[in-house]
Design an enzyme around this catalytic site. Structure first.
Site, mmCIF file in Angstrom:
data_model
loop_
_atom_site.group_PDB
_atom_site.id
_atom_site.type_symbol
_atom_site.label_atom_id
_atom_site.label_comp_id
_atom_site.label_asym_id
_atom_site.label_seq_id
_atom_site.Cartn_x
_atom_site.Cartn_y
_atom_site.Cartn_z
ATOM 1 N N ARG A 99 -5.000 -1.921 8.775
ATOM 2 C CA ARG A 99 -6.169 -2.759 8.518
ATOM 3 C C ARG A 99 -5.773 -3.825 7.502
ATOM 4 N NH1 ARG A 99 -7.662 2.439 6.808
ATOM 5 N NH2 ARG A 99 -7.161 2.802 4.612
ATOM 6 N N HIS A 124 2.380 3.323 -9.070
ATOM 7 C CA HIS A 124 2.130 1.895 -9.299
ATOM 8 C C HIS A 124 3.273 1.260 -10.101
ATOM 9 C CE1 HIS A 124 -1.706 2.211 -7.435
ATOM 10 N NE2 HIS A 124 -2.289 2.897 -8.408
ATOM 11 N N LEU A 158 11.338 -20.537 -5.203
ATOM 12 C CA LEU A 158 10.497 -19.533 -4.558
ATOM 13 C C LEU A 158 9.112 -19.643 -5.164
ATOM 14 C CD1 LEU A 158 10.287 -16.938 -2.712
ATOM 15 C CD2 LEU A 158 10.655 -15.618 -4.798
ATOM 16 N N ARG A 186 -11.966 2.478 -8.294
ATOM 17 C CA ARG A 186 -11.061 3.553 -8.732
ATOM 18 C C ARG A 186 -11.374 3.983 -10.168
ATOM 19 N NH1 ARG A 186 -5.377 2.441 -5.611
ATOM 20 N NH2 ARG A 186 -6.335 1.882 -3.634
ATOM 21 N N ASN A 204 1.255 3.419 -2.931
ATOM 22 C CA ASN A 204 1.754 3.865 -4.246
ATOM 23 C C ASN A 204 1.201 5.233 -4.619
ATOM 24 O OD1 ASN A 204 2.875 1.348 -4.385
ATOM 25 N ND2 ASN A 204 1.485 0.552 -5.946
ATOM 26 N N ASP A 256 0.829 -1.210 0.000
ATOM 27 C CA ASP A 256 0.000 0.000 0.000
ATOM 28 C C ASP A 256 0.862 1.257 0.000
ATOM 29 O OD1 ASP A 256 -2.366 1.400 -0.023
ATOM 30 O OD2 ASP A 256 -2.778 1.149 2.117
ATOM 31 N N GLU A 279 1.237 -13.553 12.143
ATOM 32 C CA GLU A 279 1.677 -12.352 12.835
ATOM 33 C C GLU A 279 1.522 -11.192 11.850
ATOM 34 O OE1 GLU A 279 2.970 -12.247 16.051
ATOM 35 O OE2 GLU A 279 2.467 -14.373 16.208
HETATM 36 C C1 IPE Z 1 -5.344 -2.787 -0.223
HETATM 37 O O1 IPE Z 1 -5.022 -1.451 -0.402
HETATM 38 C C2 IPE Z 1 -5.343 -3.491 -1.532
HETATM 39 C C3 IPE Z 1 -4.038 -3.627 -2.168
HETATM 40 C C4 IPE Z 1 -2.888 -3.295 -1.646
HETATM 41 C C5 IPE Z 1 -4.058 -4.209 -3.474
HETATM 42 P P1 IPE Z 1 -6.159 -0.341 -0.534
HETATM 43 O O2 IPE Z 1 -5.476 0.965 -0.608
HETATM 44 O O3 IPE Z 1 -7.074 -0.686 -1.653
HETATM 45 O O4 IPE Z 1 -6.965 -0.511 0.821
HETATM 46 P P2 IPE Z 1 -7.875 0.523 1.623
HETATM 47 O O5 IPE Z 1 -8.863 1.069 0.666
HETATM 48 O O6 IPE Z 1 -6.965 1.560 2.163
HETATM 49 O O7 IPE Z 1 -8.495 -0.296 2.722
HETATM 50 C C1 IPE Z 2 -1.596 0.205 -3.320
HETATM 51 O O1 IPE Z 2 -1.366 1.588 -3.364
HETATM 52 C C2 IPE Z 2 -1.786 -0.397 -4.671
HETATM 53 C C3 IPE Z 2 -3.178 -0.769 -4.958
HETATM 54 C C4 IPE Z 2 -4.171 -0.748 -4.112
HETATM 55 C C5 IPE Z 2 -3.467 -1.208 -6.322
HETATM 56 P P1 IPE Z 2 -2.566 2.615 -3.349
HETATM 57 O O2 IPE Z 2 -2.934 2.937 -4.749
HETATM 58 O O3 IPE Z 2 -3.690 2.136 -2.503
HETATM 59 O O4 IPE Z 2 -1.856 3.862 -2.684
HETATM 60 P P2 IPE Z 2 -2.509 4.884 -1.675
HETATM 61 O O5 IPE Z 2 -3.074 4.096 -0.529
HETATM 62 O O6 IPE Z 2 -3.569 5.624 -2.423
HETATM 63 O O7 IPE Z 2 -1.360 5.748 -1.263
HETATM 64 MG MG MG Z 3 -4.129 2.366 -0.525
#
Ligand code: IPE
Ligand code: IPE
Ligand code: MG
Length: 250
Positions: free
Chosen positions: A201, A44, A138, A78, A29, A27, A214
């Site tokens: 979360r 991304h 792996l 999105r 990006n 998470d 964990e």
């Molecule tokens: C969780 O990240 C899903 C992925 C990393 C692919 P999100 O950014 O979508 O999660 P929420 O919306 O913060 O819960």
């Molecule tokens: C995680 O990064 C990648 C995906 C959920 C595809 P995010 O795109 O959720 O990045 P933030 O949470 O908006 O920073």
């Molecule tokens: Mg996110």
């Protein structure tokens, strides 16, 4: 971004960190890109480069299984641009990494519902799964259109179909039966789940499989998370005592 030299990959202590299977909620990006005034897709793309580095580093860190959350069942909310951009990144990852994964003995698999994905992407996914099926140095599992509730629902539906067809006795259904119907059938449960970006979360990731995992949460945004950061989180984990409901050993 040029992939960082893997010679900088930290080595695990003798016997590794005790993490055979690490699952990662990648998470941050979007925020990483936003902080620089760049479009989310740039984050991304950088994130996908990090996946390559992490995959290369895992064997040296004693990790045999790595599962990454790339796209959730909720991520369809999105913008079309972001969703299509992500799907393109997945396709290019598979096409671009196929040779290297095979050369490095890495088996690649996917979890999540496939029907909603572009047929061309589905074909690439099935192709690399078949191509790398014999490897085991792996095990890389990528969760695309994955949601734990969706996975459990699909598993229950398929079990019900088997019962209706007279092939499954309801009285025989136990936890092993259920696991055999999950997308992760044949994959061990994760020992450790890491989430980057500071959110604490699970966002519908592996609810069944991570029931006794964990968790480690790190504020680092995914595009900044490299092998050194992974080694650091694994070393934090290695100090933990896992009791699985039992009592502290003497
Ligand atoms: C969780 O990240 C899903 C992925 C990393 C692919 P999100 O950014 O979508 O999660 P929420 O919306 O913060 O819960
Ligand atoms: C995680 O990064 C990648 C995906 C959920 C595809 P995010 O795109 O959720 O990045 P933030 O949470 O908006 O920073
Ligand atoms: Mg996110």
């Amino acid at each position: 971004m040029a992939a960082k030299d893997i010679s900088t990959t930290p080595l695990a202590p003798e016997g590794g960190y005790g993490v055979g299977h690490v699952a990662i909620i990648m998470d941050g990006n979007g925020r990483w890109a936003k902080n620089r005034g760049w479009p989310r897709l740039v984050g991304h793309r950088r994130g996908a480069e990090r996946v390559k580095q992490i995959v290369r580093a895992c064997p040296d860190l004693g990790v045999k299984w790595v599962t990454v959350y790339a796209f959730s069942t909720e991520n369809w909310k999105r913008s079309t641009e972001e969703v299509l951009g992500l799907m393109g990144i997945f396709a290019r990852y598979i096409e671009g990494e196929a040779e290297r994964l095979a050369a490095e003995n890495v088996r690649m698999r996917f979890i999540g519902g496939r029907e909603r994905l572009d047929p061309k992407l589905q074909k690439l996914m099935a192709g690399i799964e078949a191509r790398t099926a014999q490897y085991d140095r792996l095990n890389l599992t990528v969760a695309i259109n994955y949601g734990g509730r969706d996975e459990l629902t699909r598993a229950a539906r398929r079990m019900a179909e088997e019962v209706a067809a007279g092939r499954l006795d309801p009285a025989s259904v136990d936890q092993d039966t259920y696991e055999a119907f999950l997308d992760t059938a044949g994959i061990p449960d994760p020992d450790l789940v890491i989430r980057t970006s500071g959110e604490t979360r699970t966002s519908n990731f592996l609810p069944w499989q991570a029931a006794y995992a964990e968790y480690e949460f790190t504020p680092t945004l995914w595009p900044d998370f490299g092998p050194e950061q992974l080694a650091e989180v694994l070393s934090r984990f290695s100090g933990r005592e896992r009791r699985f409901g039992g009592v502290v050993s003497a």
